[in-house]
Design a protein around this motif. Sequence first.
Motif, PDB file in Angstrom:
ATOM      1  N   PHE A 188       9.198  -1.177  -5.486  1.00 16.61           N
ATOM      2  CA  PHE A 188       7.852  -1.713  -5.723  1.00 16.61           C
ATOM      3  C   PHE A 188       7.441  -2.645  -4.580  1.00 16.61           C
ATOM      4  CE2 PHE A 188       9.204  -0.546 -10.040  1.00 16.61           C
ATOM      5  CZ  PHE A 188       8.144   0.278 -10.383  1.00 16.61           C
ATOM      6  N   ALA A 189       8.386  -3.396  -4.042  1.00 16.91           N
ATOM      7  CA  ALA A 189       8.087  -4.303  -2.931  1.00 16.91           C
ATOM      8  C   ALA A 189       7.632  -3.526  -1.696  1.00 16.91           C
ATOM      9  CB  ALA A 189       9.312  -5.159  -2.604  1.00 16.91           C
ATOM     10  N   ASP A 190       8.209  -2.355  -1.458  1.00 18.01           N
ATOM     11  CA  ASP A 190       7.785  -1.525  -0.324  1.00 18.01           C
ATOM     12  C   ASP A 190       6.332  -1.074  -0.485  1.00 18.01           C
ATOM     13  OD1 ASP A 190      10.300  -1.524   1.075  1.00 18.01           O
ATOM     14  OD2 ASP A 190      11.044  -0.084  -0.413  1.00 18.01           O
ATOM     15  N   PHE A 191       5.951  -0.716  -1.693  1.00 15.08           N
ATOM     16  CA  PHE A 191       4.572  -0.287  -1.943  1.00 15.08           C
ATOM     17  C   PHE A 191       3.601  -1.459  -1.827  1.00 15.08           C
ATOM     18  CE2 PHE A 191       6.635   3.484  -3.534  1.00 15.08           C
ATOM     19  CZ  PHE A 191       5.741   4.489  -3.170  1.00 15.08           C
ATOM     20  N   ALA A 192       4.042  -2.656  -2.187  1.00 13.92           N
ATOM     21  CA  ALA A 192       3.177  -3.835  -2.089  1.00 13.92           C
ATOM     22  C   ALA A 192       2.799  -4.128  -0.639  1.00 13.92           C
ATOM     23  CB  ALA A 192       3.860  -5.048  -2.723  1.00 13.92           C
ATOM     24  N   LYS A 193       3.614  -3.691   0.314  1.00 15.34           N
ATOM     25  CA  LYS A 193       3.357  -3.912   1.735  1.00 15.34           C
ATOM     26  C   LYS A 193       2.417  -2.857   2.318  1.00 15.34           C
ATOM     27  CE  LYS A 193       8.077  -5.595   2.303  1.00 15.34           C
ATOM     28  NZ  LYS A 193       9.386  -5.212   2.848  1.00 15.34           N
ATOM     29  N   ARG A 194       2.165  -1.778   1.594  1.00 17.63           N
ATOM     30  CA  ARG A 194       1.338  -0.689   2.126  1.00 17.63           C
ATOM     31  C   ARG A 194      -0.149  -1.047   2.037  1.00 17.63           C
ATOM     32  NH1 ARG A 194       3.914   3.584   3.589  1.00 17.63           N
ATOM     33  NH2 ARG A 194       2.127   4.968   3.428  1.00 17.63           N
ATOM     34  N   ASP A 195      -0.921  -0.401   2.844  1.00 13.78           N
ATOM     35  CA  ASP A 195      -2.366  -0.610   2.885  1.00 13.78           C
ATOM     36  C   ASP A 195      -2.977  -0.237   1.530  1.00 13.78           C
ATOM     37  OD1 ASP A 195      -5.098  -0.616   3.363  1.00 13.78           O
ATOM     38  OD2 ASP A 195      -4.964   0.620   5.164  1.00 13.78           O
ATOM     39  N   PRO A 196      -3.627  -1.173   0.830  1.00 14.69           N
ATOM     40  CA  PRO A 196      -4.197  -0.866  -0.480  1.00 14.69           C
ATOM     41  C   PRO A 196      -5.318   0.167  -0.425  1.00 14.69           C
ATOM     42  CG  PRO A 196      -4.675  -3.141   0.145  1.00 14.69           C
ATOM     43  CD  PRO A 196      -3.781  -2.576   1.201  1.00 14.69           C
ATOM     44  N   SER A 197      -5.861   0.406   0.753  1.00 16.91           N
ATOM     45  CA  SER A 197      -6.928   1.419   0.846  1.00 16.91           C
ATOM     46  C   SER A 197      -6.376   2.844   0.696  1.00 16.91           C
ATOM     47  CB  SER A 197      -7.680   1.291   2.181  1.00 16.91           C
ATOM     48  OG  SER A 197      -6.862   1.699   3.248  1.00 16.91           O
ATOM     49  N   THR A 198      -5.048   2.975   0.686  1.00 18.02           N
ATOM     50  CA  THR A 198      -4.444   4.303   0.511  1.00 18.02           C
ATOM     51  C   THR A 198      -4.228   4.642  -0.963  1.00 18.02           C
ATOM     52  OG1 THR A 198      -2.183   3.462   0.759  1.00 18.02           O
ATOM     53  CG2 THR A 198      -3.319   4.200   2.773  1.00 18.02           C
ATOM     54  N   ILE A 199      -4.613   3.750  -1.847  1.00 18.77           N
ATOM     55  CA  ILE A 199      -4.500   4.033  -3.281  1.00 18.77           C
ATOM     56  C   ILE A 199      -5.612   4.994  -3.652  1.00 18.77           C
ATOM     57  CG2 ILE A 199      -4.656   3.039  -5.607  1.00 18.77           C
ATOM     58  CD1 ILE A 199      -3.472   0.448  -4.396  1.00 18.77           C
ATOM     59  N   PHE A 200      -5.238   6.048  -4.368  1.00 21.36           N
ATOM     60  CA  PHE A 200      -6.233   7.063  -4.740  1.00 21.36           C
ATOM     61  C   PHE A 200      -6.351   7.167  -6.250  1.00 21.36           C
ATOM     62  CE2 PHE A 200      -2.107   9.022  -4.265  1.00 21.36           C
ATOM     63  CZ  PHE A 200      -1.999   9.828  -5.373  1.00 21.36           C
TER      64      PHE A 200
END
Length: 143
Positions: A131-143
């Motif tokens: 989950f920590a790895d996903f928290a670092k990703r660009d939130p604009s990539t959430i679909f």
Amino acid sequence: MNQKNLSDYSPSELIIARSEAFTRGDFGFIFDTFHSESNFRRQFSDRDNYLEFGKASLGADYEITRCQILQEQESADEGQVIFLMEMKVQGAVQQFVELAWLHREENTWRYYCGQKVPQDELPEDPQSLTFADFAKRDPSTIF
């Protein structure tokens, strides 16, 4: 698993059931398990239109070969599931890891949105994503 009522599924069980439904070509189950306020349901507001689209565009070209739950966390109204998906797309094997957000609607978990780590961005061990790895990703990539 498909004999259960939708309200009986945990978040991770719903992810597995959705992948199994895709394999069977049961696009009705997939549509029915999307949250009514999801972006998907904004795009496909009509169930019959999605069923036609699924059968025409998805059934022949995509085959899920593996869906493995890596992590799950749940609160009263939101579940999050990280899973590894392997599929054949027009014969070529592809992998990705997705974080799916599920929200309760009418006492049933429904897929709300997701965020993928595509194959070319996966670490050497895709199962190590957290989950920590996903928290670092660009939130604009959430679909």
